[in-house]
Design an enzyme around this catalytic site. Structure first.
Site, PDB file in Angstrom:
ATOM      1  N   ASP A   9       1.034  -1.203  -0.038  1.00 33.32           N
ATOM      2  CA  ASP A   9      -0.292  -0.161  -0.328  1.00 33.32           C
ATOM      3  C   ASP A   9       0.963   1.042  -0.053  1.00 33.32           C
ATOM      4  O   ASP A   9       2.263   0.979   0.173  1.00 33.32           O
ATOM      5  CB  ASP A   9      -0.420   0.373   1.715  1.00 33.32           C
ATOM      6  CG  ASP A   9      -1.560   1.172   1.201  1.00 33.32           C
ATOM      7  OD1 ASP A   9      -2.272   1.540   0.381  1.00 33.32           O
ATOM      8  OD2 ASP A   9      -1.928   1.379   2.760  1.00 33.32           O
ATOM      9  N   LEU A  10       0.311   2.828  -0.479  1.00 27.09           N
ATOM     10  CA  LEU A  10       1.922   3.196  -0.656  1.00 27.09           C
ATOM     11  C   LEU A  10       1.165   4.276   0.969  1.00 27.09           C
ATOM     12  O   LEU A  10       1.858   4.539   2.160  1.00 27.09           O
ATOM     13  CB  LEU A  10       1.321   4.404  -2.195  1.00 27.09           C
ATOM     14  CG  LEU A  10       2.052   5.648  -1.859  1.00 27.09           C
ATOM     15  CD1 LEU A  10       3.330   5.869  -1.959  1.00 27.09           C
ATOM     16  CD2 LEU A  10       1.326   6.592  -3.044  1.00 27.09           C
ATOM     17  N   ASP A  11      -0.067   5.146   1.153  1.00 30.54           N
ATOM     18  CA  ASP A  11      -0.097   6.304   2.091  1.00 30.54           C
ATOM     19  C   ASP A  11      -0.377   5.125   3.595  1.00 30.54           C
ATOM     20  O   ASP A  11      -1.408   4.870   3.455  1.00 30.54           O
ATOM     21  CB  ASP A  11      -1.289   6.782   1.843  1.00 30.54           C
ATOM     22  CG  ASP A  11      -1.644   8.182   0.827  1.00 30.54           C
ATOM     23  OD1 ASP A  11      -0.573   8.541   0.527  1.00 30.54           O
ATOM     24  OD2 ASP A  11      -3.032   7.824  -0.392  1.00 30.54           O
ATOM     25  N   THR A  17       2.002  10.077   4.617  1.00 35.59           N
ATOM     26  CA  THR A  17       1.238  11.111   4.303  1.00 35.59           C
ATOM     27  C   THR A  17      -0.437  10.855   4.452  1.00 35.59           C
ATOM     28  O   THR A  17      -1.972  12.314   3.778  1.00 35.59           O
ATOM     29  CB  THR A  17       0.378  11.226   1.942  1.00 35.59           C
ATOM     30  OG1 THR A  17       0.716   9.467   1.415  1.00 35.59           O
ATOM     31  CG2 THR A  17       1.690  11.489   1.686  1.00 35.59           C
ATOM     32  N   LYS A  45      -9.025   5.874   5.440  1.00 33.01           N
ATOM     33  CA  LYS A  45      -7.769   5.523   5.066  1.00 33.01           C
ATOM     34  C   LYS A  45      -8.239   3.751   4.051  1.00 33.01           C
ATOM     35  O   LYS A  45      -8.507   3.653   4.968  1.00 33.01           O
ATOM     36  CB  LYS A  45      -6.683   4.734   6.330  1.00 33.01           C
ATOM     37  CG  LYS A  45      -6.462   6.253   7.341  1.00 33.01           C
ATOM     38  CD  LYS A  45      -5.531   4.896   8.142  1.00 33.01           C
ATOM     39  CE  LYS A  45      -4.737   6.697   9.670  1.00 33.01           C
ATOM     40  NZ  LYS A  45      -4.302   6.101  10.053  1.00 33.01           N
ATOM     41  N   SER A 114      -2.634   0.617  -4.569  1.00 35.29           N
ATOM     42  CA  SER A 114      -2.713   1.321  -3.279  1.00 35.29           C
ATOM     43  C   SER A 114      -4.267   1.992  -4.190  1.00 35.29           C
ATOM     44  O   SER A 114      -4.411   2.212  -5.657  1.00 35.29           O
ATOM     45  CB  SER A 114      -2.238   2.890  -3.653  1.00 35.29           C
ATOM     46  OG  SER A 114      -2.512   4.151  -3.278  1.00 35.29           O
ATOM     47  N   ALA A 115      -5.278   3.430  -3.664  1.00 39.00           N
ATOM     48  CA  ALA A 115      -6.849   3.677  -3.808  1.00 39.00           C
ATOM     49  C   ALA A 115      -6.213   4.861  -4.453  1.00 39.00           C
ATOM     50  O   ALA A 115      -7.309   5.268  -4.628  1.00 39.00           O
ATOM     51  CB  ALA A 115      -7.658   3.747  -2.539  1.00 39.00           C
ATOM     52  N   LYS A 145     -11.047  -1.106  -1.731  1.00 40.73           N
ATOM     53  CA  LYS A 145     -10.485  -1.727  -0.711  1.00 40.73           C
ATOM     54  C   LYS A 145     -12.312  -1.759   0.447  1.00 40.73           C
ATOM     55  O   LYS A 145     -12.521  -0.322   0.655  1.00 40.73           O
ATOM     56  CB  LYS A 145      -9.406  -1.365   0.539  1.00 40.73           C
ATOM     57  CG  LYS A 145      -8.351  -0.923  -0.920  1.00 40.73           C
ATOM     58  CD  LYS A 145      -6.942  -0.240  -0.388  1.00 40.73           C
ATOM     59  CE  LYS A 145      -5.843  -0.099  -0.926  1.00 40.73           C
ATOM     60  NZ  LYS A 145      -4.910   0.087  -0.297  1.00 40.73           N
ATOM     61  N   GLU A 169      -0.219  -3.686   4.907  1.00 41.12           N
ATOM     62  CA  GLU A 169      -1.075  -2.067   4.657  1.00 41.12           C
ATOM     63  C   GLU A 169      -1.119  -1.861   6.231  1.00 41.12           C
ATOM     64  O   GLU A 169      -1.024  -1.925   7.224  1.00 41.12           O
ATOM     65  CB  GLU A 169      -2.430  -3.310   4.520  1.00 41.12           C
ATOM     66  CG  GLU A 169      -2.974  -2.862   3.627  1.00 41.12           C
ATOM     67  CD  GLU A 169      -3.615  -1.720   3.311  1.00 41.12           C
ATOM     68  OE1 GLU A 169      -3.746  -0.798   4.159  1.00 41.12           O
ATOM     69  OE2 GLU A 169      -3.754  -1.279   1.972  1.00 41.12           O
ATOM     70  N   ASP A 170      -1.743  -0.143   5.617  1.00 44.37           N
ATOM     71  CA  ASP A 170      -1.947   0.453   6.932  1.00 44.37           C
ATOM     72  C   ASP A 170      -3.416   0.546   7.818  1.00 44.37           C
ATOM     73  O   ASP A 170      -3.473   1.070   8.739  1.00 44.37           O
ATOM     74  CB  ASP A 170      -0.963   1.837   6.908  1.00 44.37           C
ATOM     75  CG  ASP A 170      -1.837   2.531   6.081  1.00 44.37           C
ATOM     76  OD1 ASP A 170      -2.201   2.255   5.074  1.00 44.37           O
ATOM     77  OD2 ASP A 170      -2.449   3.898   6.956  1.00 44.37           O
TER      78      ASP A 170
HETATM   79  P1  B16 Z   1      -6.528  10.455  -4.007  1.00 47.02           P
HETATM   80  P2  B16 Z   1      -3.850   3.734  -0.265  1.00 47.02           P
HETATM   81  C1  B16 Z   1      -5.596   6.103  -0.207  1.00 47.02           C
HETATM   82  O1  B16 Z   1      -3.994   5.400  -0.398  1.00 47.02           O
HETATM   83  C2  B16 Z   1      -5.895   6.933   0.681  1.00 47.02           C
HETATM   84  O2  B16 Z   1      -5.348   5.957   2.528  1.00 47.02           O
HETATM   85  C3  B16 Z   1      -6.960   7.184   1.501  1.00 47.02           C
HETATM   86  O3  B16 Z   1      -7.003   8.241   2.327  1.00 47.02           O
HETATM   87  C4  B16 Z   1      -7.231   8.331  -0.029  1.00 47.02           C
HETATM   88  O4  B16 Z   1      -8.388   8.917  -0.256  1.00 47.02           O
HETATM   89  C5  B16 Z   1      -7.257   7.184  -1.568  1.00 47.02           C
HETATM   90  O5  B16 Z   1      -6.186   6.783  -1.468  1.00 47.02           O
HETATM   91  C6  B16 Z   1      -7.364   8.368  -1.634  1.00 47.02           C
HETATM   92  O6  B16 Z   1      -6.511   9.312  -2.650  1.00 47.02           O
HETATM   93  O7  B16 Z   1      -7.082  11.421  -3.321  1.00 47.02           O
HETATM   94  O8  B16 Z   1      -4.712  10.419  -3.488  1.00 47.02           O
HETATM   95  O9  B16 Z   1      -6.482   9.642  -4.813  1.00 47.02           O
HETATM   96  O10 B16 Z   1      -3.831   3.763   1.589  1.00 47.02           O
HETATM   97  O11 B16 Z   1      -5.061   2.906  -0.756  1.00 47.02           O
HETATM   98  O12 B16 Z   1      -2.128   3.825  -0.614  1.00 47.02           O
HETATM   99 MG    MG Z   2      -2.375   3.174   3.265  1.00 47.08          MG
END
Ligand code: B16
Ligand code: MG
Length: 218
Positions: A9-11, A17, A45, A114-115, A145, A169-170
């Site tokens: 996962d990224l964030d 972030t 998240k 990542s989302a 997710k 994953e976090d």
């Molecule tokens: P964006 P991840 C997710 O990333 C974040 O955890 C989540 O808080 C955010 O709303 C989502 O990405 C969408 O991000 O607005 O940059 O498209 O944790 O799946 O890497």
């Molecule tokens: Mg995350």
């Protein structure tokens, strides 16, 4: 040596972030007169931008026209992009880069799951994009997710089966997505929050030495 697919996962896993998403959502919620704390943030998240705004509106019992909804999404993303403008290699979370280097030295397949629609520019800022053989992000998944789509798509593109895939994953939704995919879920963060994960570490630096070999032998 045996191979496993390592999907990150990224964030909140590679880079913190999550705190910038929080600030941006909090500002947006405030602009709508909606209270938004760490508690609500935890539930966002790993959740896509569009679903996050839907949840915030639901919590605040507010509705927006489709045009205003789009406007608010753009506003949140602009705020977020401003906040992450100065991200650089020093923002990579402790232990992550060493872990990626160790995986690469063992020729293990690595993917991002990542989302976020901002995943590629963030990986570029952190100068670690080249570690990832496959990138699945918010621009190429249709189901958010805890649906397993993002991780299943990553392992398919790596030509690895789900049962030989490991997800870092976090978020609660992300851990559930990994579990739903039939993958080993490794939580990064609070053990109580992430109790559904197969294993939880506070950070990559808390993993036992030689943990990659342990994972490869499982
Ligand atoms: P964006 P991840 C997710 O990333 C974040 O955890 C989540 O808080 C955010 O709303 C989502 O990405 C969408 O991000 O607005 O940059 O498209 O944790 O799946 O890497
Ligand atoms: Mg995350």
């Amino acid at each position: 040596m045996s191979k496993k697919a390592f999907i990150f996962d990224l964030d909140g896993v590679i880079v913190d972030t999550a705190k910038f998403h929080f600030i941006a959502w909090q500002r947006l919620a405030a602009s709508l007169g909606i209270n938004f704390t760490e508690h609500e943030n935890e539930q966002l998240k790993g959740v896509s931008r569009v679903d996050s705004l839907k949840k915030i509106l639901e919590w605040g019992n507010e509705e927006l026209s489709p045009a205003d909804f789009q406007l608010k999404m753009n506003q949140k993303n602009e705020e977020y992009l401003d906040l992450i403008e100065s991200l650089d290699t020093t923002d990579i979370l402790p232990g992550v880069q060493d872990f990626l280097i160790a995986l690469r030295s063992k020729n293990q397949p690595i993917a991002l799951g990542s989302a976020s629609k901002n995943a590629r520019p963030i990986l570029e800022k952190l100068q670690i994009i080249d570690f990832f053989e496959v990138i699945v992000d918010g621009t190429n998944v249709t189901k958010a997710k805890p649906d397993p789509e993002v991780f299943l798509s990553a392992c398919q593109q790596l030509h690895m089966p789900a049962h030989k895939s490991i997800v870092f994953e976090d978020s609660v939704a992300g851990v559930q997505a990994a579990n739903n995919a039939g993958m080993l879920s490794i939580g990064l963060g609070d053990a109580n929050t992430l109790h559904e994960a197969s294993v939880v570490f506070e950070s990559f630096t808390d993993m036992p030495q030689d943990y990659i070999n342990t994972l490869l032998q499982q």
